[in-house]
Design a protein around this motif. Structure first.
Motif, PDB file in Angstrom:
ATOM      1  N   HIS A 368      14.204   4.014 -12.840  1.00  0.00           N
ATOM      2  CA  HIS A 368      13.875   3.039 -11.801  1.00  0.00           C
ATOM      3  C   HIS A 368      14.456   1.657 -12.085  1.00  0.00           C
ATOM      4  N   GLY A 369      14.711   1.345 -13.336  1.00  0.00           N
ATOM      5  CA  GLY A 369      15.120  -0.005 -13.695  1.00  0.00           C
ATOM      6  C   GLY A 369      13.919  -0.797 -14.149  1.00  0.00           C
ATOM      7  N   GLY A 370      13.638  -1.883 -13.433  1.00  0.00           N
ATOM      8  CA  GLY A 370      12.489  -2.710 -13.754  1.00  0.00           C
ATOM      9  C   GLY A 370      11.334  -2.452 -12.815  1.00  0.00           C
ATOM     10  N   LEU A 371      10.189  -3.040 -13.124  1.00  0.00           N
ATOM     11  CA  LEU A 371       9.024  -2.891 -12.242  1.00  0.00           C
ATOM     12  C   LEU A 371       9.280  -3.533 -10.887  1.00  0.00           C
ATOM     13  N   MET A 372      10.017  -4.629 -10.872  1.00  0.00           N
ATOM     14  CA  MET A 372      10.337  -5.270  -9.595  1.00  0.00           C
ATOM     15  C   MET A 372      11.227  -4.395  -8.714  1.00  0.00           C
ATOM     16  N   ASP A 373      11.975  -3.479  -9.314  1.00  0.00           N
ATOM     17  CA  ASP A 373      12.778  -2.557  -8.523  1.00  0.00           C
ATOM     18  C   ASP A 373      11.919  -1.533  -7.797  1.00  0.00           C
ATOM     19  N   ARG A 374      10.664  -1.383  -8.188  1.00  0.00           N
ATOM     20  CA  ARG A 374       9.710  -0.531  -7.469  1.00  0.00           C
ATOM     21  C   ARG A 374       8.778  -1.347  -6.588  1.00  0.00           C
ATOM     22  N   LEU A 375       8.547  -2.590  -6.947  1.00  0.00           N
ATOM     23  CA  LEU A 375       7.642  -3.424  -6.156  1.00  0.00           C
ATOM     24  C   LEU A 375       8.333  -4.093  -4.978  1.00  0.00           C
ATOM     25  N   ASP A 376       9.672  -4.049  -4.927  1.00  0.00           N
ATOM     26  CA  ASP A 376      10.387  -4.809  -3.898  1.00  0.00           C
ATOM     27  C   ASP A 376       9.978  -4.389  -2.486  1.00  0.00           C
ATOM     28  N   SER A 377       9.921  -3.084  -2.218  1.00  0.00           N
ATOM     29  CA  SER A 377       9.535  -2.625  -0.879  1.00  0.00           C
ATOM     30  C   SER A 377       8.033  -2.764  -0.649  1.00  0.00           C
ATOM     31  N   ILE A 378       7.229  -2.612  -1.703  1.00  0.00           N
ATOM     32  CA  ILE A 378       5.776  -2.709  -1.537  1.00  0.00           C
ATOM     33  C   ILE A 378       5.360  -4.138  -1.210  1.00  0.00           C
ATOM     34  N   LEU A 379       6.016  -5.126  -1.831  1.00  0.00           N
ATOM     35  CA  LEU A 379       5.607  -6.517  -1.631  1.00  0.00           C
ATOM     36  C   LEU A 379       5.768  -6.950  -0.178  1.00  0.00           C
ATOM     37  N   PHE A 380       6.814  -6.501   0.491  1.00  0.00           N
ATOM     38  CA  PHE A 380       6.982  -6.841   1.905  1.00  0.00           C
ATOM     39  C   PHE A 380       6.078  -5.996   2.802  1.00  0.00           C
ATOM     40  N   ALA A 381       5.726  -4.801   2.342  1.00  0.00           N
ATOM     41  CA  ALA A 381       4.891  -3.933   3.167  1.00  0.00           C
ATOM     42  C   ALA A 381       3.421  -4.360   3.154  1.00  0.00           C
ATOM     43  N   LEU A 382       2.965  -5.005   2.072  1.00  0.00           N
ATOM     44  CA  LEU A 382       1.546  -5.353   1.952  1.00  0.00           C
ATOM     45  C   LEU A 382       1.068  -6.319   3.041  1.00  0.00           C
ATOM     46  N   PRO A 383       1.713  -7.466   3.254  1.00  0.00           N
ATOM     47  CA  PRO A 383       1.216  -8.341   4.332  1.00  0.00           C
ATOM     48  C   PRO A 383       1.336  -7.717   5.717  1.00  0.00           C
ATOM     49  N   THR A 384       2.366  -6.883   5.932  1.00  0.00           N
ATOM     50  CA  THR A 384       2.498  -6.199   7.223  1.00  0.00           C
ATOM     51  C   THR A 384       1.321  -5.251   7.448  1.00  0.00           C
ATOM     52  N   ALA A 385       0.995  -4.460   6.433  1.00  0.00           N
ATOM     53  CA  ALA A 385      -0.127  -3.529   6.559  1.00  0.00           C
ATOM     54  C   ALA A 385      -1.451  -4.272   6.717  1.00  0.00           C
ATOM     55  N   TYR A 386      -1.619  -5.373   5.990  1.00  0.00           N
ATOM     56  CA  TYR A 386      -2.864  -6.138   6.104  1.00  0.00           C
ATOM     57  C   TYR A 386      -3.047  -6.670   7.524  1.00  0.00           C
ATOM     58  N   LEU A 387      -1.993  -7.176   8.129  1.00  0.00           N
ATOM     59  CA  LEU A 387      -2.091  -7.708   9.485  1.00  0.00           C
ATOM     60  C   LEU A 387      -2.405  -6.608  10.490  1.00  0.00           C
ATOM     61  N   LEU A 388      -1.689  -5.475  10.421  1.00  0.00           N
ATOM     62  CA  LEU A 388      -1.901  -4.406  11.401  1.00  0.00           C
ATOM     63  C   LEU A 388      -3.264  -3.750  11.234  1.00  0.00           C
TER      64      LEU A 388
END
Length: 397
Positions: A368-388
């Motif tokens: 995977h590389g680094g942890l940020m290489d796995r968190l990159d898509s999750i970080l943008f998805a979290l506020p979207t999911a929270y709003l919806l």
């Protein structure tokens, strides 16, 4: 007149004596001797002057000696300057130099030669995604278990997992941006990031914004101690890290902090991201031909993006209907939005890595590389999911 005896005797020898028989004719010699057979060699056919090219000076040793005033015949050799074939340098076979033999017991560098008793070495073939797929699956399953187990069995431990992930992500980001010359202070960043997660967990969205403000201000005050050199550059990098990692990651704490169904909200969000990544990978490997953003991420294709949104929409429609009692069309819309946000987050992190000139944020996770290489898509998805989810499944006070 007889020739003088080289041993000093004055007595005639051979045929010069009166009682000696007539001598036998001398055998023909292979070179001209005018004193012995003057007439034979005078009957040579005439040679045209242009019949032969003049030999180079270095191949005419006898002519050079004659030009220097020495006799043409030396050591019994005649003057052969008129015969060009005798003046060419002899052709010698040049033997090739033998190849160096390596010392025994050592093998030269390079690929082995295959033979009847030694098959060729099998080289590992990388996947089309450019990563070690078995290691990536194993690490992904381990990370999923690390999130899901505390989420359903001891939710406070999930807060610790989120805070640790944010701290590691901030460390990776601060380490990566140093390649551009920026040196954001790491201690106030990590302290402020962990504080931001805790404030979001215990006090809600307003406290999340307050935690971001405290992190940026604390970083600015800390940086004053290093002098004015590069202050603006370091503070800009620190602000980017504070917004990108702890602020966006704080929405995971907001989702999990809902008393009634916080664990299910986090689960459907993560499931939508996983479905998006899996569907995009499968469709991209199988049908990907049209690059989506070749200057940012050459391996992403529009076919892969279609697979991402399709898988996320279908899976989210089913999960939200079963777990949160949301109509399937609203669940499909949730999946489409979360998948689009996840792809944008992946592209955003790829752009940052391109700008910094790094392939991965670190090598912490195999495949995977680094942890940020796995968190990159999750970080943008979290506020979207929270709003919806706040609209589809409002929180009852």
């Amino acid at each position: 007149m007889s020739h003088l005896d080289p041993h000093g005797s004055a007595e005639p020898r051979g045929w010069d004596r009166p009682d000696a028989p007539a001598p036998a004719p001398a055998p023909a010699l292979p070179w001209p001797e005018p004193e012995i057979d003057p007439g034979r060699w005078d009957r040579r056919p005439a040679v045209l002057p242009d019949a032969y090219a003049e030999a180079p000076a270095r191949s005419r040793p006898h002519a050079d000696v004659a030009a220097a005033g020495e006799p043409a015949a030396m050591n019994g050799r005649p003057d052969d300057s008129e015969y060009p074939t005798t003046q060419l340098e002899p052709v010698r076979d040049v033997e090739p130099e033998p190849e160096p033999v390596p010392p025994p017991g050592r093998r030269q560098r390079g690929r082995r030669r295959a033979g009847a008793e030694r098959p060729p070495t099998q080289q590992p073939v990388p996947s089309r995604a450019g990563r070690n797929l078995p290691a990536a699956i194993a690490v992904g399953v381990g990370l999923g278990a690390l999130i899901v187990v505390p989420l359903f069995f001891y939710r406070t431990a999930f807060l610790v997992v989120v805070a640790a992930a944010v701290a590691i992500g901030m460390w990776e980001m601060a380490r990566a941006v140093r390649r551009s010359g920026a040196h954001p202070p790491l201690v106030p960043l990590i302290a402020g990031g962990v504080l931001t997660i805790g404030l979001a967990w215990f006090s809600g969205p307003d406290a999340l914004s307050l935690g971001l403000l405290v992190t940026v201000l604390g970083t600015m005050v800390w940086r004053l101690g290093d002098g004015p050199g590069g202050f603006q550059r370091d503070l800009t990098a620190a602000t980017l890290i504070a917004v990108y990692v702890p602020f966006l990651g704080g929405f995971a704490a907001l989702l999990a902090a809902v008393p009634e169904d916080g664990d299910l909200r986090v689960l459907v969000t993560l499931a939508a991201v996983v479905l998006s990544d899996t569907g995009g990978y499968a469709a991209g490997v199988s049908f990907g031909k049209h690059p989506m953003a070749p200057s940012i991420s050459p391996k992403k294709s529009w076919e892969g993006f279609a697979g991402s949104v399709t898988a996320a929409a279908l899976g989210s429609a089913l999960l939200l209907w079963l777990l949160l009692d949301v109509a399937p069309w609203w669940g499909a819309l949730f999946g489409l939005a979360v998948s689009g946000a996840a792809v944008l987050g992946d592209l955003a992190e790829s752009m940052i890595k391109r700008d910094l000139g790094v392939k991965d944020m670190s090598n912490l996770l195999p495949g995977h590389g680094g942890l940020m290489d796995r968190l990159d898509s999750i970080l943008f998805a979290l506020p979207t999911a929270y709003l919806l989810l706040a609209v589809f499944v409002p929180v009852l006070e």
